[in-house]
Write a protein that holds these residues in place. Structure first.
Motif, PDB file in Angstrom:
ATOM      1  N   LYS A 274     -49.776   8.903   6.318  1.00 56.21           N
ATOM      2  CA  LYS A 274     -49.695   7.538   5.779  1.00 56.21           C
ATOM      3  C   LYS A 274     -50.177   6.538   6.830  1.00 56.21           C
ATOM      4  O   LYS A 274     -50.893   5.580   6.514  1.00 56.21           O
ATOM      5  N   SER A 291     -50.980   5.032  -4.965  1.00 55.01           N
ATOM      6  CA  SER A 291     -52.407   5.354  -4.928  1.00 55.01           C
ATOM      7  C   SER A 291     -52.915   5.824  -6.277  1.00 55.01           C
ATOM      8  O   SER A 291     -52.128   6.212  -7.147  1.00 55.01           O
ATOM      9  N   ALA A 363     -49.825   9.207   0.655  1.00 58.63           N
ATOM     10  CA  ALA A 363     -49.280   8.208  -0.274  1.00 58.63           C
ATOM     11  C   ALA A 363     -47.827   8.535  -0.602  1.00 58.63           C
ATOM     12  O   ALA A 363     -47.365   9.663  -0.419  1.00 58.63           O
TER      13      ALA A 363
END
Ligand code: ADP
Ligand code: GLC
Length: 468
Positions: A274, A291, A363
Motif C-alpha cells: 500500500k 481500487s 488496496a
C-alpha cells in the motif's frame, strides 16, 4: 484423455481479460497422468511472440472464400508453461494486428480452419475439442457439418461462454468463408438473419458451459438476444465456476509485488504494498484505499465512476486508485478528476499487469459494480490477496462474495448499479475500516478461501467423460 483448447487469448501470451487467465490456467490443472491438455491460439504480434522462439511443425495453405492463405503451426521452443501450446500463424491475417481488430471475422475464421486442418493430420485425433467464446464458435458447426472435417464427427466438443454479450455476428454474404457444407443446414449458422458464431456453437456443441452457475441462470433472461436459444438448449448447458491460478496469483511468491506475504504476515505485507502505491500515486496511506482494475466498459459499470467518485470523495477519509482503459469518454472524465482530488484520487489509464498485482496486494477494497459479470476473476484475486471485494451481486460475483451482514460474510454487496448504491457500498467499506479489528479479521479470513482451479478443473474432466 487428450484435450485441445481453442482460444483467442491465453495468459501469458496475449491477454485482454479473464478469458486469457482461464485458458492459461485450466490446462495446467487438467494435465496429469491420465490427461493431456493443450492449447492452440493465434500467433499475434505481441511481446511474448517477439521474445520467444518457435519451431514450425506444420505448413499448409487454407481457403477462405476465393482467397488462399499460407499458414504455419508453430510450437513454443522452450516451453516454461505447464502445458503444450501451439500457434496458428497466418502472416497475412493473424499476425498483422493485436488480439482484436476490425477484420476479426476473417482472422478468426482463418484461425479456426488452420487449427482444424492441422488437427486432421494428427496420428490420433484429440478426444475433446474445447472452444472458448464466439471467436471459436464456428468450430462446433464445422466439426459437425463441413465435408472436409468428416473425420471429426464423433469427437465431442464443448463451448464455454465467457461472455454472451459478444457473438461475432457477420453477414450471410460472407458464408463462403466457411468450408463447404450441406447448405440445407445453413440455418444452424443463423440467428436473427445474421451468421452468429456464438449461436451456431450453442446449437452444435455437444455441451455448453458458462463460467458461473448464476450467470447460466441469468442467461435465460439476459443473453443479448440468445435467451430463447439457451432455453431450448438448456439440457446440455451447465455453469462451472472459474477458478484462479494460485501458481500465478499467490502473494507469498508473486514476483510482481513489492513485498510477499501470507495470512501470517498480512499486516506488514499489505502495508508495504500500500505504501508503494500511495507513494507512487500521491495518496495518503493512512486512509482506506478503494481500487478498481478492469476494462472501462458498460458491463463493468465504469461509466458511473466519475460521478460516483465525486460524491464518495466528499468523505475526506478515503482514497481511490483506478487502473483501466476502454471507453474514451470515461477515460477523459477519470483523468480530469485527478486535478480536482489531488492526493485523494489517482488513475492509471492503460493496461499494466504488474501494477494490477500490486493493487490487489496493496488496496484495502476492490470495487466491482458490474452490470454483467459472467464470472469475474478480480474478486477472487482480491480475496487471495486479502483485499475486501465490494461487488454488485450478479453472475459470478453473486456466487463468490457474501455480504458482511451475514454471519459468515466477508465482502460488501449491493444489488443495483446506481451511483447511490455504489457510493453507499464505499461508505460501508469506510466504516468497516474504522473498526480495525473486524477489518483485519476479515482480511485474514478471505486469504484462506480456496478458489484454486482444482475443483472446477475436475468438474470439466467429469463433463468430458460424460460425453466421451
Ligand atoms: P473480464 O474478462 O470481463 O475483463 P475478469 O474479471 O474475468 O474480467 O478478468 C479481468 C482480468 O484482466 C484480470 O486478470 C484483471 O486483473 C485483468 N485486467 C483488466 N484490466 C486490466 C488493466 N488495465 N491492467 C492490468 N490488468 C487488467
Ligand atoms: C469474461 C467475463 C468475465 C470472466 C472471464 C473469464 O471476460 O466478462 O466475467 O471472468 O470471461 O471466464
Amino acid at each position: 484423455m487428450n484435450i485441445i483448447h481453442i482460444s483467442a487469448e491465453c495468459y501469458p501470451v496475449a491477454k485482454v481479460g479473464g478469458l486469457a487467465d482461464v485458458v492459461g490456467a485450466l490446462p495446467k490443472y487438467q494435465n496429469n497422468a491420465d490427461t493431456l491438455s493443450q492449447v492452440i491460439m493465434p500467433f499475434y504480434d505481441v511481446n511474448f511472440t517477439r521474445e520467444n522462439d518457435f519451431t514450425p511443425i506444420f505448413e499448409s495453405k487454407l481457403d477462405l472464400g476465393d482467397e488462399q492463405y499460407s499458414f504455419k503451426i508453430l510450437k513454443l521452443k522452450e516451453n516454461r508453461l505447464d502445458f503444450d501450446i501451439f500457434f496458428v500463424d497466418v502472416p497475412e491475417l493473424v499476425f498483422k494486428d493485436y488480439v482484436y481488430s476490425l477484420d476479426d471475422t476473417k482472422r478468426f475464421m482463418a484461425f479456426q480452419i488452420a487449427a482444424l486442418d492441422w488437427m486432421l493430420k494428427w496420428e490420433t485425433l484429440p478426444e475433446i475439442i474445447h472452444c472458448h467464446d464466439h471467436h471459436t464458435g464456428l468450430t462446433p458447426f464445422m466439426l459437425q457439418e463441413c465435408h472436409k472435417y468428416e473425420a471429426f464427427r464423433k469427437i465431442p466438443n464443448i463451448l464455454t461462454i465467457h461472455n454472451a454479450q459478444y457473438q461475432g455476428w457477420f453477414s450471410h454474404d460472407n458464408v463462403n468463408l466457411i468450408p463447404s457444407f450441406n447448405f440445407n443446414n445453413v440455418g444452424l449458422l443463423d440467428w436473427g438473419g445474421q451468421i452468429n458464431p456464438l449461436a451456431a456453437a450453442i446449437k452444435c456443441a455437444w455441451r455448453v458451459t458458462t463460467v458461473s452457475p448464476s450467470y447460466m441462470e441469468e442467461l435465460k433472461t439476459h443473453a443479448n438476444g440468445l435467451e430463447s436459444l439457451l432455453a431450448d438448449e438448456s439440457a446440455k448447458c451447465v455453469g462451472i465456476l472459474n477458478g484462479i491460478d494460485t501458481r500465478v496469483w499467490n502473494p507469498e511468491t508473486d514476483d510482481y509485488i513489492v513485498k510477499n506475504y501470507s495470512d501470517k504476515t498480512i499486516v506488514s505485507g499489505k502495508k508495504a504494498n500500500k505504501k508503494y502505491l500511495c507513494d507512487t500515486f500521491n495518496l495518503d496511506s493512512s486512509k482506506p484505499l478503494f481500487s478498481f482494475i478492469g476494462r472501462l466498459v458498460g458491463e463493468k459499470g465504469s461509466d458511473l465512476f466519475p460521478e460516483t467518485f465525486k460524491i464518495a470523495l466528499q468523505n475526506p477519509n478515503i482514497s481511490i486508485l483506478l487502473l483501466g482503459s476502454g471507453n474514451k469518454d470515461t477515460e477523459t472524465q477519470l483523468e480530469a478528476l485527478k486535478e480536482t482530488f489531488q492526493g485523494r484520487y489517482n488513475a492509471y489509464i492503460g493496461y499494466d499487469e504488474k501494477l494490477s498485482h500490486i493493487i490487489y496486494a496493496g488496496a484495502d477494497f476492490l470495487l466491482m459494480p458490474s452490470r454483467v459479470e459472467p464470472c469475474g476473476l478480480n474478486q477472487m484475486y482480491s480475496l487471495r490477496y486479502g483485499t475486501i471485494p465490494i461487488v454488485r451481486s450478479i453472475g459470478g460475483l453473486k456466487d463468490t462474495v457474501i455480504d458482511i451482514s451475514n454471519p459468515n460474510g466477508f465482502g460488501i454487496c449491493h444489488n443495483n448499479v446506481t451511483i447511490d448504491e455504489i457510493t453507499n457500498a464505499i461508505g460501508r467499506g469506510a466504516q468497516l475500516y474504522e473498526n480495525q479489528n473486524d477489518f483485519k479479521a476479515i482480511r485474514t479470513k478471505i486469504m484462506k478461501i480456496d478458489h484454486s482451479w482444482d475443483a472446477s478443473a475436475k468438474q470439466y474432466i467429469n463433463l468430458y467423460k460424460s460425453i466421451n
